[in-house]
Enzyme design. Sequence first.
Site, short mmCIF file in Angstrom:
data_model
loop_
_atom_site.label_atom_id
_atom_site.label_comp_id
_atom_site.label_asym_id
_atom_site.label_seq_id
_atom_site.Cartn_x
_atom_site.Cartn_y
_atom_site.Cartn_z
N ASP A 247 42.30 28.03 -53.05
CA ASP A 247 42.50 26.53 -53.05
C ASP A 247 42.19 26.15 -54.43
O ASP A 247 41.41 27.02 -55.02
CB ASP A 247 41.34 25.71 -52.02
CG ASP A 247 41.94 24.66 -51.67
OD1 ASP A 247 42.03 23.54 -52.59
OD2 ASP A 247 41.93 24.34 -50.45
N THR B 164 51.46 22.31 -43.94
CA THR B 164 51.51 21.19 -45.01
C THR B 164 52.69 20.16 -44.26
O THR B 164 53.85 20.29 -44.43
CB THR B 164 51.87 21.39 -46.44
OG1 THR B 164 50.96 22.45 -46.75
CG2 THR B 164 51.45 20.12 -47.26
N ASN B 165 52.16 18.93 -44.13
CA ASN B 165 53.04 17.95 -43.66
C ASN B 165 53.76 17.16 -45.02
O ASN B 165 53.09 17.00 -46.04
CB ASN B 165 52.50 16.78 -42.75
CG ASN B 165 52.25 17.20 -41.32
OD1 ASN B 165 53.26 17.86 -40.80
ND2 ASN B 165 51.34 17.22 -40.84
N GLY C 169 42.11 24.19 -43.49
CA GLY C 169 42.11 25.60 -44.17
C GLY C 169 40.74 26.10 -43.77
O GLY C 169 40.70 27.30 -43.47
N HIS D 273 58.67 18.04 -36.23
CA HIS D 273 57.16 17.92 -36.16
C HIS D 273 56.67 16.50 -36.60
O HIS D 273 55.57 16.61 -37.49
CB HIS D 273 56.41 19.04 -37.07
CG HIS D 273 55.14 18.96 -36.77
ND1 HIS D 273 54.36 19.15 -35.67
CD2 HIS D 273 54.02 19.20 -37.95
CE1 HIS D 273 53.03 19.29 -35.89
NE2 HIS D 273 52.74 19.16 -37.25
N ASN E 39 52.74 15.82 -51.52
CA ASN E 39 52.74 17.40 -50.75
C ASN E 39 53.91 18.13 -51.29
O ASN E 39 53.83 19.39 -51.29
CB ASN E 39 52.33 17.39 -49.31
CG ASN E 39 51.16 16.90 -48.92
OD1 ASN E 39 50.24 16.80 -49.79
ND2 ASN E 39 50.82 16.72 -47.76
N GLY F 79 40.29 20.56 -44.66
CA GLY F 79 39.59 20.49 -43.32
C GLY F 79 40.14 21.49 -42.46
O GLY F 79 39.81 22.17 -41.70
N ALA G 234 42.78 26.77 -48.49
CA ALA G 234 41.48 27.05 -47.71
C ALA G 234 40.29 26.32 -47.65
O ALA G 234 39.47 26.26 -46.89
CB ALA G 234 41.44 28.64 -47.81
N ALA G 235 40.23 25.30 -48.64
CA ALA G 235 38.78 24.51 -48.75
C ALA G 235 39.10 23.12 -48.06
O ALA G 235 38.00 22.44 -47.83
CB ALA G 235 38.45 24.15 -50.22
#
Length: 311
Positions: free
Chosen positions: A34, A118-119, A13, A177, A94, A11, A8-9
Site C-alpha cells: 500500500d 477497486t470500484n 485490504g 457490479h 480510482n 479497510g 493492503a492498508a
Amino acid sequence: MKVTVLGAAGGIGQALALLLKTQLPAGSELSLYDIAPVTPGVAVDLSHIPTSVKIAGFSGEDATPALKGADVVLISAGVARKPGMDRSDLFNVNAGIVRNLIEQVAATCPKALIGIITNPVNTTVAIAAEVLKKAGVYDKNRLFGITTLDIIRANAFVAELKGKQPEEVNVPVIGGHSGVTILPLLSQVPGVSFNEQETASLTKRIQNAGTEVVEAKAGGGSATLSMGQAAARFGLALVRALKGESNVIECAYVEGEGEYARFFSQPLLLGKNGIVERRPVGELSAFEQHALSSMLDTLKKDITQGEEFVK
C-alpha cells in the site's frame, strides 16, 4: 504459491490480508503493498498469527517488490464510498490508481491472475484490460472483476427471507457490479420460489446493499468486512484452481464473447491458466430477461468510460 494484495492498508485490504493469512494453503507467501507507511506494520501484526503462510509488507510509490513472482494479485487500492456517492463518483480518483498499479503488474508479473476489487468495477476492469493490452501482455482468461460480494449478499438475504441455512444457498449473480447492472438469478435458486413482489424487492435490496452499509456506518466507511470475505473467497478459489483442483466454479466479471457486453459477470470454470470455460447464464425468468435488457446500456457506458480513459 504467492498472493499479493495491493491496497493492503485499507479497510478491505486488511480484512482480506487477515483472511488470507489464516486460510491460504501452508507454505504460501502473502505479500502486502500500500502507499501508506503503515503497511509493513500490518504485515508484522499478521506475522504474529501462527500459520504457515509467510508474510511481507511494502509501502511507498513502488509496488514492484511486492509483485515479484506473484501468482495471484488482488487489487483493493483506492478511495471508499461515502454517503451520497455512488460507485461512479469513485471513478475520478480510482481510475488513475488502477492504471498505475496495473502498469506495474504488467511489467513485473504479467502472467499472474488479477482480481480487481477497486470500484467502479464495471469500469476499472476495462481500464486494466486496456493497460495490459498496451503492454502486450493481456490475456482475457487471467483478468477478473470480483463480484463475489453480490453473491454472498444474495445468499445471506435469500437465507434470511426463506429461513434457509445460508451455507446451503447459492444465488448466481450476473451482469456488472453496480446498481441496476447487478442481476441476481433468483429463479435459478434450487428448492426456493419467490413471488413477483419478493423477486422485485430482493433484487433491489441486493443491488443497493452497498448503500445500505454506507448509510448504516453514518459516514464512517463502506462495506469493508463483507468485501474482505468476498475477495478472500474468490482469491482462494483462484489459488485452488492454480493448484489443480477440479470443478472450481465462481461468478466474476470478465471479458467474454460479447454476447451482452464486452465485460460481463457470469459463472466461470477456473483452472491452472485462469478461465477454462465461461458458463452460459442459463434460463432466465421474464423479470430477469427484462432486467438484463434494461441494464445493458448502463453497463456498456461504464465499460466505454474505462476504455476511453486509457486511450
